[in-house]
Design an enzyme around this catalytic site. Structure first.
Site, PDB file in Angstrom:
ATOM      1  CE  LYS A 213      46.856  43.709  36.135  1.00 32.61           C
ATOM      2  NZ  LYS A 213      47.100  42.921  37.323  1.00 32.61           N
TER       3      LYS A 213
HETATM    4  N1  PMP Z   1      46.978  44.495  43.407  1.00 30.29           N
HETATM    5  C1  PMP Z   1      47.600  43.673  42.547  1.00 30.29           C
HETATM    6  C2  PMP Z   1      49.011  43.312  42.815  1.00 30.29           C
HETATM    7  C3  PMP Z   1      46.925  43.177  41.432  1.00 30.29           C
HETATM    8  O1  PMP Z   1      47.533  42.348  40.586  1.00 30.29           O
HETATM    9  C4  PMP Z   1      45.581  43.529  41.221  1.00 30.29           C
HETATM   10  C5  PMP Z   1      44.841  42.996  40.023  1.00 30.29           C
HETATM   11  N2  PMP Z   1      45.005  43.825  38.916  1.00 30.29           N
HETATM   12  C6  PMP Z   1      44.976  44.391  42.139  1.00 30.29           C
HETATM   13  C7  PMP Z   1      45.701  44.859  43.216  1.00 30.29           C
HETATM   14  C8  PMP Z   1      43.555  44.831  41.956  1.00 30.29           C
HETATM   15  O2  PMP Z   1      43.439  45.694  40.863  1.00 30.29           O
HETATM   16  P1  PMP Z   1      42.098  45.800  40.039  1.00 30.29           P
HETATM   17  O3  PMP Z   1      41.022  46.050  41.021  1.00 30.29           O
HETATM   18  O4  PMP Z   1      42.322  46.959  39.146  1.00 30.29           O
HETATM   19  O5  PMP Z   1      41.917  44.531  39.314  1.00 30.29           O
END
Ligand code: PMP
Length: 296
Positions: free
Chosen positions: A154
């Protein structure tokens, strides 16, 4: 949207300081090159007090993101979780979105930083895409190629792709975008993972070209709990056309039902869909309600 006021406290490198009075270095690599890593976490007011949902998993992913892109991670995750709870308490936040970010020190060279900083802030934030069913379009932007960047990390700079796709979708009159990967298979939305329902099963793209979402993992756990098959599979636009329903999931988004994708309107009424069952169960889970009120 006001994220902070004169009283708001943030955690910065081991100290609790006022957001309005902190400074950042304008020569840092994160500002110039988008080279930082971050997390998005939610806390909920439960009958057990304020609880940060899956805090350990989020800080583990923060660490993994840093390691994947060579950003030094000299932090202790248990201490960061304690700091997260402290920030909520100091700002009197019970339901909140929490944003830890690791940013790099001044270095104009295109090499890993020697020093990093960590900041944790929090604010009240409604479900990111609201509560109505979404009109979605297939984006003209693809998700980044995993041979160009570490898609499973991320990383701040990756979100340029997300901003371009979301902005394009809204400019075209849609609520959100759905991006394909470099093979034209379905990947994810700018800030959430994607599931579709077909004949009593849920399908979602396998890992490799998407962020490994923590909510996505929770959907698998809920599926297991409720006896709903959840299957990882390469999905194409054709699968959308024959699907019964679909939803996005993410920490900020939670579970958001989709009304249509381009010209395909989903056949199943959202309230009757597996997604609606997952949505209800997810809410109960984050609120630590013991008895799941489930209608299948
Ligand atoms: N894909 C992307 C590109 C994201 O930014 C997020 C948000 N973090 C997610 C998927 C979902 O991840 P999470 O469930 O861990 O928030």
């Amino acid at each position: 949207m006001q994220y902070y006021n004169n009283e708001t406290l943030i955690y910065l490198n081991g100290e609790y300081v006022k957001a309005a009075e902190t400074k950042t270095d304008l020569y840092g690599q994160s500002l110039h090159y988008g080279y930082g890593v971050f997390e998005g976490i939610r806390a909920y007011q439960t009958h057990n007090g304020t609880r940060v949902f899956k805090a350990k998993d989020h800080f583990k992913r923060l660490q993994r993101s840093a390691e994947l892109v060579n950003i030094p991670y000299n932090f202790n995750n248990d201490q960061l979780i304690n700091a997260t709870y402290k920030i909520l308490e100091l700002n009197n936040l019970k339901n909140a979105y929490i944003r830890p970010i690791i940013f790099s020190s001044p270095n104009m060279a295109l090499t890993r930083p020697v020093e990093t900083s960590i900041m944790i802030c929090a604010w009240e934030w409604e479900a990111y895409l609201g509560h109505k069913l979404l009109k979605v379009c297939i984006s003209s932007f693809q998700r980044p190629n995993p041979r160009s960047v570490k898609v499973e990390a991320k990383v701040t700079g990756h979100y340029i792709n997300s901003i371009l796709a979301s902005t394009e979708a809204r400019d075209r009159g849609f609520d959100e975008a759905l991006l394909l990967d470099m093979h034209e298979n379905i990947a994810e939305s700018p800030g959430a993972n994607f599931f579709l329902e077909k004949d009593g099963c849920l399908y979602t793209p396998q890992l490799g070209n998407i962020l490994p979402g923590i909510t996505r993992a929770t959907v698998f756990e809920i599926g297991q709990m409720l006896g709903i098959p959840v299957i990882e599979k390469t999905l194409t636009i054709k699968d959308i056309e024959s699907a019964d329903s679909a939803f996005f999931c993410g920490t900020a988004t939670e579970i958001a039902g989709i009304y249509s994708i381009d010209s395909t309107i989903f056949k199943t009424d959202w309230r009757e869909s597996l997604g609606a069952t997952i949505q209800l169960t997810y809410k109960n889970l984050v609120l630590e309600k013991a008895n799941y009120e489930v209608f299948i």
